[in-house]
Design an enzyme around this catalytic site. Sequence first.
Site, PDB file in Angstrom:
ATOM      1  N   LYS B  84      -6.983  17.537   6.274  1.00 53.26           N
ATOM      2  CA  LYS B  84      -6.936  16.146   5.832  1.00 53.26           C
ATOM      3  C   LYS B  84      -7.010  15.252   7.068  1.00 53.26           C
ATOM      4  O   LYS B  84      -6.493  15.611   8.138  1.00 53.26           O
ATOM      5  CB  LYS B  84      -5.620  15.929   5.078  1.00 53.26           C
ATOM      6  CG  LYS B  84      -5.460  14.581   4.389  1.00 53.26           C
ATOM      7  CD  LYS B  84      -4.129  14.577   3.612  1.00 53.26           C
ATOM      8  CE  LYS B  84      -3.874  13.271   2.891  1.00 53.26           C
ATOM      9  NZ  LYS B  84      -2.598  13.297   2.134  1.00 53.26           N
ATOM     10  N   SER B 159      -3.171  11.819  -2.466  1.00 51.49           N
ATOM     11  CA  SER B 159      -4.028  11.294  -1.441  1.00 51.49           C
ATOM     12  C   SER B 159      -4.893  12.356  -0.778  1.00 51.49           C
ATOM     13  O   SER B 159      -5.901  12.012  -0.154  1.00 51.49           O
ATOM     14  CB  SER B 159      -3.170  10.613  -0.373  1.00 51.49           C
ATOM     15  OG  SER B 159      -2.318  11.531   0.245  1.00 51.49           O
ATOM     16  N   SER B 183       0.932  14.176  -3.297  1.00 46.38           N
ATOM     17  CA  SER B 183      -0.426  14.068  -2.741  1.00 46.38           C
ATOM     18  C   SER B 183      -1.135  15.379  -2.458  1.00 46.38           C
ATOM     19  O   SER B 183      -2.333  15.378  -2.179  1.00 46.38           O
ATOM     20  CB  SER B 183      -0.399  13.231  -1.458  1.00 46.38           C
ATOM     21  OG  SER B 183      -0.316  11.859  -1.756  1.00 46.38           O
TER      22      SER B 183
END
Lengths: 469, 469
Positions: B84, B159, B183
């Site tokens: 990420k 996210s 997330s």
Amino acid sequence: MTRRSSELLFTSIAQVSRLLQRKEISSLELVDAVLLRIEERNPKAHAFITVLGDQARRAAKSADRAMQRSKPRSPLYGIPISLKDNFWTKGIRTTAGSKILAKFVPEEDSDVARKLAATSAIVVGKTNMHEFAYGITGENPHYGSSRNPWDGHRISGGSSGGSAVAVASGMGFASLGTDTGGSVRIPAALCGIVGLKPTYGLVSAAGVVPLSVSFDHVGTLARSVPDACIVFEAIAAPYPRGHARPNWRKLSNRWSHKPRIGWPRNFFFERIEPEVRDAVETAARQFESLGADIREVRLPHVADLIDRATNLVIAEASHYHESQGYYPRFASKYGKDVRGLLAWGHELRAVDYLNSFAAGETILKDFEAAFEHVDAIIAPTSPIVAPRLGEGEIRVAGERETKVRAELLRMTRPSNITGMPAISIPCGFTKQGLPIGTQLIGPRWSEARLLHIAAAYEESTDWHARHPD
Amino acid sequence: MTRRSSELLFTSIAQVSRLLQRKEISSLELVDAVLLRIEERNPKAHAFITVLGDQARRAAKSADRAMQRSKPRSPLYGIPISLKDNFWTKGIRTTAGSKILAKFVPEEDSDVARKLAATSAIVVGKTNMHEFAYGITGENPHYGSSRNPWDGHRISGGSSGGSAVAVASGMGFASLGTDTGGSVRIPAALCGIVGLKPTYGLVSAAGVVPLSVSFDHVGTLARSVPDACIVFEAIAAPYPRGHARPNWRKLSNRWSHKPRIGWPRNFFFERIEPEVRDAVETAARQFESLGADIREVRLPHVADLIDRATNLVIAEASHYHESQGYYPRFASKYGKDVRGLLAWGHELRAVDYLNSFAAGETILKDFEAAFEHVDAIIAPTSPIVAPRLGEGEIRVAGERETKVRAELLRMTRPSNITGMPAISIPCGFTKQGLPIGTQLIGPRWSEARLLHIAAAYEESTDWHARHPD
């Protein structure tokens, strides 16, 4: 009161304890002498909110009887003392100096009340205090303002003002107070006695009406370092491994190691009254003459960050009063100053609260760095001596007017933020006859060394031997 | 891409690792296949913000050479994975999905990037994410919104949306994400893969652009429970004494002890889509048929307190952005939703922040009480399947409209507040063909048992074997 009983009331705990054990005096006689003193002095001094006459006499009689059977184990056995009125006492109202808790009678004892009971010390009363411990002057609109025993027109300091007045005036041999920003040390300094704020967490604050849980410390007020040590020993938790527990019997003016005492170049000697500075400088020289090594230390960030760090206290105080449903519901029942502080904390933002943690961390690092070079730091306890009652602003060292509250807290707050122990001891008087205090600040868990250093100084001076009329 | 290489991209890490070790395939071939897949898919999928083509190929070549000399120690050796874009990567820009950090190139690796490098896993790119991890949909105004691989008109969830899309679509074998309110688990559930949020603190978050430091967890996204376990093992810190460390080689469908699985009577099965409820109920029955003991548990306070506890996250997020000087200074550079959340946290009061701690404590006690009776709790990961892109409000189970954001976070937030581990695993599809996830939540440090329970279920179903086109 006869000359003899008046002298007795100012005798050290160790000495009174010996008299008790030799049966030269009984606990009941002691308690009666203290109660008589309270009767004479308290109406003007406002040292006590609640006097426990009958209960104290009963406890003294019971202590006297028990002493017939076995030798007491604690030097506090049968000794009259007092508790600030924010310590829960089972069955005895605990007002915290407030109107809101005027009728609050706890169903349990605070941890320290329980520990003191185990020594058979006799609690003669609950002492007056700044409302909810949220102020440093000791002025109280609900129970009267405790008066400075050296000048009745001046404040005692607070929040543990009643405790300081009681001890300084012979209304008991010691008292327990609380110190969240200086509330034990300031009244001790302003009233000319010893005030010890120990390492954070070392004395349980369970059953204390909180001001700010992260910074509340239970501390002791007494007329000498050994007396303060005796009371502290009775209430302190065990020390972590590697740290000596203080022992009042081992305090003496002989130092086995030459202590290194730090003289802060920053923050602590900025903008203070000349007489206070002179007295603390004289004290430092006295330490030197006793063999201490005085070294300059730097605390570069304290002055800039201390206000920000104190936001933590303000927010926690408001949170407590709101969570209990006291504020804003009963806003009108607070004194004006406390209501104002609660309103301030009510509006404080979470982002600023979180920011304050970083400020506290930086202050802690300043002190930790200094304590790599010294065993203790010497500083004034307060930049000023006791102001007059009602005085809101003051000129310190002839500079622009500042708030009395802010000035009184200025030197003591850092040790609440760091959780490091500090002791205030008498180090002189102004020409006007007002007491001056000096602080010794040490690293966490260093009470044994701190008390040792303080005791040697005390023995070499006679400041602590003076008493108000 | 040939049929063979497409199948290869969905093979398990253990199997690919065996192929690598048997020299049936090289790391470079694997990386090239993944890069080709990214080239084909990413323009529409928006899974990656930065693709590391040359760098990944160099690393693969180097891994292939090294493997000539010695046998790899980790099953991740030579395996293409992704990170990420909020994990600091030395010399590689790390945007955290924001415009503000669009040109930020860290000088150091995050702890987990360093740990992955030690396994010789090959990082093929930095994945797309909700701006600053501060949102649950994965919609991003700066880098394009990551698309759900099962329906390109729907959100991926966030996210860690890019990570989930990458893994679900064969653009790498696993990915690291972060989970502050759900997330990792939400995009895993919405994209039909496995998402593990471990115990708080078990995986270092040093070098991760924070959202809320007290609740940020680094987690893993993978296509199967053993794959998630392999990655987790590579990044987890040592366990406290008395807690077993997971071992992917020991996951199997045989349970040595019959696990007790809690079915929450409160909170988790209130107001959810019927198809989701049916799928999770079917999963519970499947656990039962595998020998688990399903027991009802009560979590009486979670529903009432979870919103209040979440204030902690909001305040910490605003504090971080303010302390970095990003907000409000560069307010116009944020997406509308994140700016709104930061403004909310900016105004949050400290007293409410402090009050939120008590709410969090009560939620923790609910779960601790439940875990006295069960080893894990089963619950939906989300009450809904992937909504459409841009959909702000939604009707859940036919009731009044509520915010998509709030609905997606509803079931996952409690495990961030308690710090307890939770894993989301696929448990079915809606009639429309959208994946459904179920969570297993365990007490702290129980990852070994949680993964063991999840693996047995996974082996007994074939949900995880389905892949989007």
